[in-house]
Structures are given as structure tokens and as C-alpha cells.
Design a protein around this motif. Structure first.
Motif, PDB file in Angstrom:
ATOM      1  N   TYR A  39       0.861  -1.182   0.000  1.00 36.35           N
ATOM      2  CA  TYR A  39       0.000   0.000   0.000  1.00 36.35           C
ATOM      3  C   TYR A  39       0.900   1.235   0.000  1.00 36.35           C
ATOM      4  O   TYR A  39       1.716   1.416   0.907  1.00 36.35           O
ATOM      5  CB  TYR A  39      -0.879  -0.016   1.241  1.00 36.35           C
ATOM      6  N   GLU A  40       0.784   2.063  -1.035  1.00 42.07           N
ATOM      7  CA  GLU A  40       1.619   3.257  -1.159  1.00 42.07           C
ATOM      8  C   GLU A  40       0.954   4.451  -0.475  1.00 42.07           C
ATOM      9  O   GLU A  40      -0.212   4.760  -0.748  1.00 42.07           O
ATOM     10  CB  GLU A  40       1.864   3.596  -2.626  1.00 42.07           C
ATOM     11  N   ILE A  41       1.708   5.137   0.377  1.00 47.21           N
ATOM     12  CA  ILE A  41       1.173   6.280   1.129  1.00 47.21           C
ATOM     13  C   ILE A  41       1.959   7.550   0.826  1.00 47.21           C
ATOM     14  O   ILE A  41       3.186   7.573   0.926  1.00 47.21           O
ATOM     15  CB  ILE A  41       1.227   6.012   2.651  1.00 47.21           C
ATOM     16  N   PHE A  42       1.231   8.599   0.465  1.00 44.66           N
ATOM     17  CA  PHE A  42       1.794   9.950   0.433  1.00 44.66           C
ATOM     18  C   PHE A  42       1.453  10.573   1.777  1.00 44.66           C
ATOM     19  O   PHE A  42       0.311  10.950   2.031  1.00 44.66           O
ATOM     20  CB  PHE A  42       1.181  10.748  -0.722  1.00 44.66           C
ATOM     21  N   VAL A  43       2.441  10.652   2.655  1.00 44.83           N
ATOM     22  CA  VAL A  43       2.217  11.042   4.048  1.00 44.83           C
ATOM     23  C   VAL A  43       1.485  12.375   4.140  1.00 44.83           C
ATOM     24  O   VAL A  43       0.576  12.559   4.960  1.00 44.83           O
ATOM     25  CB  VAL A  43       3.554  11.099   4.811  1.00 44.83           C
ATOM     26  N   GLN A  44       1.853  13.321   3.309  1.00 42.08           N
ATOM     27  CA  GLN A  44       1.299  14.670   3.337  1.00 42.08           C
ATOM     28  C   GLN A  44      -0.235  14.673   3.253  1.00 42.08           C
ATOM     29  O   GLN A  44      -0.884  15.530   3.833  1.00 42.08           O
ATOM     30  CB  GLN A  44       1.875  15.468   2.156  1.00 42.08           C
ATOM     31  N   SER A  45      -0.797  13.691   2.536  1.00 41.59           N
ATOM     32  CA  SER A  45      -2.240  13.678   2.281  1.00 41.59           C
ATOM     33  C   SER A  45      -2.999  12.596   3.039  1.00 41.59           C
ATOM     34  O   SER A  45      -4.216  12.509   2.903  1.00 41.59           O
ATOM     35  CB  SER A  45      -2.499  13.482   0.782  1.00 41.59           C
ATOM     36  N   PHE A  46      -2.303  11.781   3.831  1.00 43.94           N
ATOM     37  CA  PHE A  46      -2.948  10.579   4.341  1.00 43.94           C
ATOM     38  C   PHE A  46      -3.799  10.812   5.592  1.00 43.94           C
ATOM     39  O   PHE A  46      -5.009  10.611   5.566  1.00 43.94           O
ATOM     40  CB  PHE A  46      -1.901   9.499   4.589  1.00 43.94           C
ATOM     41  N   MET A  78       6.118   7.299   0.572  1.00 48.86           N
ATOM     42  CA  MET A  78       6.772   8.301  -0.265  1.00 48.86           C
ATOM     43  C   MET A  78       7.718   9.137   0.595  1.00 48.86           C
ATOM     44  O   MET A  78       7.672   9.061   1.827  1.00 48.86           O
ATOM     45  CB  MET A  78       5.705   9.141  -0.970  1.00 48.86           C
ATOM     46  N   PRO A  79       8.585   9.961   0.008  1.00 47.71           N
ATOM     47  CA  PRO A  79       9.672  10.594   0.772  1.00 47.71           C
ATOM     48  C   PRO A  79       9.204  11.342   2.014  1.00 47.71           C
ATOM     49  O   PRO A  79       8.181  12.037   1.993  1.00 47.71           O
ATOM     50  CB  PRO A  79      10.291  11.557  -0.247  1.00 47.71           C
ATOM     51  N   MET A  80       9.990  11.225   3.075  1.00 47.10           N
ATOM     52  CA  MET A  80       9.691  11.884   4.343  1.00 47.10           C
ATOM     53  C   MET A  80      10.848  12.742   4.836  1.00 47.10           C
ATOM     54  O   MET A  80      10.766  13.334   5.906  1.00 47.10           O
ATOM     55  CB  MET A  80       9.355  10.849   5.409  1.00 47.10           C
ATOM     56  N   SER A  81      11.931  12.809   4.077  1.00 49.51           N
ATOM     57  CA  SER A  81      13.105  13.552   4.533  1.00 49.51           C
ATOM     58  C   SER A  81      12.900  15.055   4.381  1.00 49.51           C
ATOM     59  O   SER A  81      12.052  15.499   3.591  1.00 49.51           O
ATOM     60  CB  SER A  81      14.337  13.115   3.733  1.00 49.51           C
ATOM     61  N   PRO A  82      13.666  15.861   5.123  1.00 45.45           N
ATOM     62  CA  PRO A  82      13.577  17.313   4.978  1.00 45.45           C
ATOM     63  C   PRO A  82      13.753  17.739   3.534  1.00 45.45           C
ATOM     64  O   PRO A  82      14.634  17.240   2.820  1.00 45.45           O
ATOM     65  CB  PRO A  82      14.723  17.812   5.861  1.00 45.45           C
ATOM     66  N   SER A  83      12.901  18.664   3.093  1.00 45.57           N
ATOM     67  CA  SER A  83      12.858  19.090   1.700  1.00 45.57           C
ATOM     68  C   SER A  83      12.046  20.368   1.625  1.00 45.57           C
ATOM     69  O   SER A  83      11.124  20.574   2.413  1.00 45.57           O
ATOM     70  CB  SER A  83      12.202  17.985   0.857  1.00 45.57           C
ATOM     71  N   PRO A  84      12.348  21.245   0.654  1.00 50.44           N
ATOM     72  CA  PRO A  84      11.575  22.494   0.524  1.00 50.44           C
ATOM     73  C   PRO A  84      10.257  22.327  -0.230  1.00 50.44           C
ATOM     74  O   PRO A  84       9.450  23.254  -0.269  1.00 50.44           O
ATOM     75  CB  PRO A  84      12.530  23.405  -0.255  1.00 50.44           C
ATOM     76  N   LYS A  88       8.699  16.343  -1.666  1.00 49.31           N
ATOM     77  CA  LYS A  88       9.893  15.917  -0.932  1.00 49.31           C
ATOM     78  C   LYS A  88      10.822  14.972  -1.702  1.00 49.31           C
ATOM     79  O   LYS A  88      11.566  14.182  -1.100  1.00 49.31           O
ATOM     80  CB  LYS A  88       9.499  15.348   0.428  1.00 49.31           C
ATOM     81  N   TYR A  89      10.800  15.073  -3.014  1.00 48.45           N
ATOM     82  CA  TYR A  89      11.766  14.324  -3.812  1.00 48.45           C
ATOM     83  C   TYR A  89      13.062  15.103  -4.028  1.00 48.45           C
ATOM     84  O   TYR A  89      13.965  14.617  -4.718  1.00 48.45           O
ATOM     85  CB  TYR A  89      11.157  13.912  -5.155  1.00 48.45           C
ATOM     86  N   ILE A 122       8.625  -0.172   3.815  1.00 46.70           N
ATOM     87  CA  ILE A 122       9.724   0.307   2.975  1.00 46.70           C
ATOM     88  C   ILE A 122       9.514   1.798   2.734  1.00 46.70           C
ATOM     89  O   ILE A 122       8.392   2.301   2.819  1.00 46.70           O
ATOM     90  CB  ILE A 122       9.826  -0.457   1.638  1.00 46.70           C
ATOM     91  N   MET A 123      10.597   2.497   2.464  1.00 44.49           N
ATOM     92  CA  MET A 123      10.501   3.945   2.282  1.00 44.49           C
ATOM     93  C   MET A 123      11.187   4.371   0.995  1.00 44.49           C
ATOM     94  O   MET A 123      12.122   3.721   0.526  1.00 44.49           O
ATOM     95  CB  MET A 123      11.109   4.684   3.474  1.00 44.49           C
ATOM     96  N   ASP A 124      10.688   5.449   0.407  1.00 40.49           N
ATOM     97  CA  ASP A 124      11.333   6.022  -0.768  1.00 40.49           C
ATOM     98  C   ASP A 124      12.732   6.479  -0.390  1.00 40.49           C
ATOM     99  O   ASP A 124      12.923   7.185   0.604  1.00 40.49           O
ATOM    100  CB  ASP A 124      10.524   7.228  -1.258  1.00 40.49           C
ATOM    101  N   PHE A 125      13.703   6.091  -1.187  1.00 37.56           N
ATOM    102  CA  PHE A 125      15.091   6.512  -0.983  1.00 37.56           C
ATOM    103  C   PHE A 125      15.514   7.178  -2.282  1.00 37.56           C
ATOM    104  O   PHE A 125      15.691   6.516  -3.307  1.00 37.56           O
ATOM    105  CB  PHE A 125      15.943   5.290  -0.653  1.00 37.56           C
TER     106      PHE A 125
END
Length: 534
Positions: A39-46, A78-84, A88-89, A122-125
Motif C-alpha cells: 500500500y503506497e502512502i503519500f504522508v502529506q495527504s494521508f 513516499m519521501p519523508m526527509s527534509p525538503s523544501p 519531498k523528492y 519500505i521507504m522512498d530513498f
């Protein structure tokens, strides 16, 4: 403390240590990834836990029971690392968590809670490129003698004059400019950025860059406890004319990750035809099958079996082929490079128009697409909200709209970082409303997920059943001593088929659409599907 109490305590500690050891041993035993449903999750919208309008990690944690009830046993984040950016890609810290999403402790708690439910994570890297704002690139821009200059790819402007705007668009990038100047730079050097200037590509000819990324990967696996990675833009580690170098890099990456987790799951995004993609299998557990996704949706919309293959900047479509033959032809190409290769199947993801919109919002078509996905071979991936028929068409923000948990007036966890144009209360029925409706899309998904867990569907081979009838796709799935026959009606009209090809398959396993069977015929209503076993 009395001696007897000390003895009891000592025995208790031995038991705890033994249980801990057993748990650790079990956690590194080889998971059967081909039996899992992702199941793919976009954290920002979940799911938003704190009311700031942005999805977060505690919000995801609160929804793990929902995913478990649905039958999900693996999650791709999907990516969770610091990003502007919102997506967050464009990463600026490879071992950090974006503060909008929570803390590293929140993430550890999420992983522990997922693992307690037997759900892998698993996480986007995102290691093909960094963000423009990454400290490495900010340093690299200062001049040729900068410490991190060689972490990126540079070329003199005159030497790349013909290449500066040479690249054509591709499925994974609509950018046509691959070399970019630095404002105010007097060196006449441009940097390489396949996707755009805000995402400068990293230089994997530099051993120091490889070491940085191997260490970052090991951090997430060993220190934080993730089970693997989805590797973004895996095809572009080196330019396309250096594909052999990319293949070698991913083999080395896999070897390094297996040093800390022998069962690490690595899935690559290689948006290419099967012939081009197959050598990448050596460096991955799995690769996404983009052709399959397009074939399923195109077959439903055209109401006839379509086999599609990526070619150039579009798809070559063969209406004379069948999906079983395509699978049996191409899968050995991947197995040649990795005998344990696991094919990943899906209908859409965060880069593509949502399934429900591609199928015109037609609930029967939406259900049929899922029926095909889960009865064909491959480890299935579900894009969040797909199970309730969420809608969305590009631009990208509109295919990443907020998840609908309930009607908005009751939905305390619905995110509000953006206003949805497609998936609203008037166009999509929420999770809460669909759960109570046995004929809903979500309950259709739940039944199919349970079906997929049967070994004949998760591990079995596939052979075509040729009814020679346009609009019908039929095949067998077989594993060990078990065999099932599957029939799908792709059309909006009922079809009547002879029992001849399925005469040995007499026991009904599953159906959608009210299929009727007599001694001599099988009658499938429009968009219906059925599974029988011997």
C-alpha cells in the motif's frame, strides 16, 4: 531481596532475553515478499493527527488497524526527509525526518506498530539526485575547489553546447533541459540535472558519494528498522548511454544493504520496456511493471485484450497478443539476472492519473481493474485511496489529494494542505461510508486481497485459455497440485461461454457480477469476473 526472589528474577531475565533473541531471529528470517500486498502512502495527504492540515506519521500510525483490516501487509512510504517541496523528492538531509511529518521517534514508533501487525515498511530513498538546497550542493556551487564539488556532475559550457537542451521528454520526466548554469558563476561550468535544475544529479563515479549513500541506507535499515527501499529514478543513476554502469551500481548497492539486512527488500523504478529493464533485476528484489498497468486499463477501456509495451515516448499496442503469453515471454528475461526476482504489479501510482479517472469513474470498470490486478501474477501495489475509487488527473498535486476517511464534517483526520479538485465528498464515497456497504469498492478490494493471499495466486504460474472471443480474458493459475481457472468479461455486455475449456474446474472460488453456470455454459454479466478450481 531474598534469594528465592533473585532466582525468580534471574529466570525471568533469561526468558526475556530468550524471547528477544527469538524475535530478532524471526525478524531476519526470509520474508516471502511475493505473498505480500503493498500500500503506497503519500504522508502529506494521508492522515493529520494534530490539526495543522498536513498528514503526519502519528496520523499514519493511527490508521494501521485500517490497513491491517483491509489485508495490507507491506507499506511503501513516499519521501519523508527534509525538503523544501510538498512532494519531498528534493532531499536536503538523507538521514532526517521532515518536521511537518513528526520526529524520528514518531517514525520508530510507527515501524514498531506496523511490525506488531506483521506489516513490513519500505521507504522512498531518493539517491539519483539531491535537492538544490542540500548543503553538499550549496557548497559545490561556490567553485571548482569546493569540498563537495565532485559530488555532482559538471561540464564546461562549450563542451556541452549541443547537449544543453538536447534531452527529449520521457515517461518519468517532462524536462527537456539536462544541463544547468549556476547564477553568477564565472567558471562556465554547468551541472547535470536530469529532472530539473532544482534536483542536481549526484556523481556516482565518485566513491565518496557511493559511501555516503550506502551509509545512509544502512542507517535506515539498522538504526531505524525499515525493511527496505523503493529506489526512485533507478534508471538514471548514470545517463542512459551508461546503462551498464547503472546495472553495476545497483548490484553493489544491494550487496551493501544485505550486509545489515540479508532480507532487505529493494524495488526499483525503471520506467522502460521489459528488455531495457530486465538487466536491472540483478540489483533489486523487484521492479515495477509499467507495461502491465497500462495494458489492464487500456484493455478495459477498449473492451478487448491489449498487450502494451513501452516504445520511445509512447506505447506499442498489440491486440493480437494476450497477457499470459506476454508474462511468460518477459519474466524469464528478469529471472536470467535474478532467479529470485519478484515482479511488482500496480494500476497507478503518484506519477500517473488515478485509475478511477482513467476509467471514467465507472464503478464496474474500477472493480474490474482490481479483479485483473489481483488475479494476474505479481506482487500488487495499491495507491492510497485507490481502494475507495479516489479520482485525480495531472498536474501531480491533483493525483495526491487528501484521503477521504469520512464525510468532511466528521473527518477530523482529513488533511487540508490543498483543496481537492477531484476527490471530494460529492464525487467519492469515504472509507467510513463504504465499509458498511458490502458491494462497495473497498469491500471488493478486501475480498480480492484475501484471494491474492492464496498461494496459487501469489506464487502460481499462468497459462492462457483461448476462448477466441473478443472482450474475454481467461487463464489458469497453477501452483503445486492446485489449479484455478479465471475468466473476466471486459465488455459492457453479457457474454456466454462454453464450459469446454473449464470442464475440470467445477468448484466456485470467487466471483463478481452474478455469474451463472449451467452444465454446458458460463454466463458472465457485463464487467463480471469468476474463479473456479478443480
Amino acid at each position: 531481596m531474598k534469594l528465592q526472589q533473585l532466582s525468580i528474577l534471574f529466570l525471568y531475565l533469561i526468558m526475556v532475553m530468550s524471547c528477544t533473541k527469538t524475535s530478532k531471529e524471526e525478524s531476519v528470517s526470509s520474508p516471502e515478499w511475493n505473498k505480500k500486498v503493498f500500500y503506497e502512502i503519500f504522508v502529506q495527504s494521508f492522515a493529520d493527527s494534530n490539526g495543522d492540515g498536513i498528514g503526519d506519521i502519528p496520523g499514519m500510525t493511527s490508521k494501521l488497524d485500517y490497513l491491517s483490516d483491509l489485508g495490507i501487509d507491506a507499506i511503501w512510504l513516499m519521501p519523508m526527509s527534509p525538503s523544501p517541496s510538498y512532494h519531498k523528492y528534493d532531499v536536503v538531509d538523507y538521514t532526517g525526518i521532515h518536521p511537518d511529518y513528526g520526529t524520528m521517534e514518531d517514525f520508530k514508533a510507527f515501524i514498531d506498530a506496523a511490525h506488531a501487525r506483521d506489516i513490513s515498511v519500505i521507504m522512498d530513498f531518493v539517491i539519483n539526485h539531491s535537492g538544490y538546497d542540500h548543503p553538499w550542493f550549496q557548497d559545490a556551487m561556490t567553485g571548482k575547489e569546493a569540498k563537495y564539488r565532485d559530488y555532482y556532475v559538471w561540464a564546461n559550457k562549450d563542451s556541452i553546447a549541443e547537449q544543453i537542451a538536447k534531452k527529449e521528454t520521457s515517461f518519468d520526466s517532462d524536462n527537456i533541459r539536462q544541463w544547468h548554469p549556476v547564477a553568477g558563476d564565472t567558471t562556465q561550468e554547468h551541472y547535470y540535472g536530469f529532472f530539473y535544475g532544482g534536483m542536481p544529479d549526484l556523481n556516482y563515479d565518485n566513491p565518496a558519494v557511493r559511501t555516503e549513500m550506502y551509509n545512509a541506507g544502512k542507517f535506515w535499515l539498522e538504526e531505524i528498522g525499515v525493511d527496505g527501499f523503493r529506489l526512485d529514478a533507478a534508471k538514471h543513476i548514470y545517463p542512459d548511454d551508461r546503462a551498464i554502469d547503472s546495472h553495476a551500481f545497483w548490484k553493489e548497492f544491494k550487496t551493501e544493504m544485505e550486509k545489515v539486512n540479508p532480507d532487505v527488500y529493494l524495488i526499483g523504478e525503471v520506467w522502460a520496456d521489459a528488455g531495457t529493464a530486465s538487466p536491472y533485476a540483478a540489483g533489486f528484489t523487484s521492479l515495477f511493471n509499467f507495461d502491465r498497468a497500462f495494458s489492464i486499463l487500456e484493455s478495459i477501456n477498449k473492451e478487448k485484450v491489449v498487450a502494451a509495451n513501452i516504445a520511445g515516448h509512447g506505447y506499442e499496442i498489440d491486440s493480437s497478443a494476450n497477457l499470459a503469453e506476454v508474462i511468460n515471454t518477459s519474466l524469464p528475461w528478469f529471472k536470467k539476472y535474478n532467479a529470485e526476482f519478484v515482479e511488482a504489479s500496480f494500476l497507478s501510482n503518484h506519477d500517473q492519473n488515478r485509475v478511477a479517472s482513467v476509467l471514467g469513474g465507472d464503478q464496474a470498470k474500477i472493480k474490474l481493474s482490481a479483479s485483473l490486478l489481483f488475479t494476474l501474477p505479481g506482487t500488487p501495489y495499491i495507491y492510497y485511496g485507490e481502494e475507495i475509487g479516489m479520482l485525480g488527473m495531472k498536474p501531480d498535486e491533483n493525483i495526491r489529494e487528501p484521503m477521504l476517511w469520512d464525510k468532511v464534517s466528521f473527518d477530523a483526520m482529513r488533511t487540508s494542505w490543498m483543496e481537492a479538485d477531484y476527490s471530494t465528498d460529492t464525487s467519492v464515497t469515504s472509507v467510513a461510508q463504504q465499509w458498511s456497504d458490502d458491494q462497495s469498492i473497498i469491500n471488493h478490494y478486501k475480498r480480492l486481497i484475501a484471494l491474492k493471499k492464496q498461494e496459487v495466486f501469489s506464487l502460481g504460474d499462468i497459462q492462457n485459455l483461448d476462448y477466441k472471443k473478443s472482450g474475454v480474458i481467461a487463464f489458469t493459475r497453477s501452483y503445486k497440485d492446485e489449479s484455478v481457472g479465471v475468466v473476466h468479461n471486459l465488455t459492457n455486455q453479457p457474454v456466454e461461454l462454453s464450459n469446454a475449456l473449464l470442464d475440470k474446474y467445477t468448484t466456485l472460488v470467487w466471483q463478481e457480477g452474478g455469474v451463472e453456470r449451467t452444465a454446458s455454459t458460463i454466463k458472465l454479466p457485463a464487467r463480471a469476473s469468476v474463479v473456479y478450481k478443480k
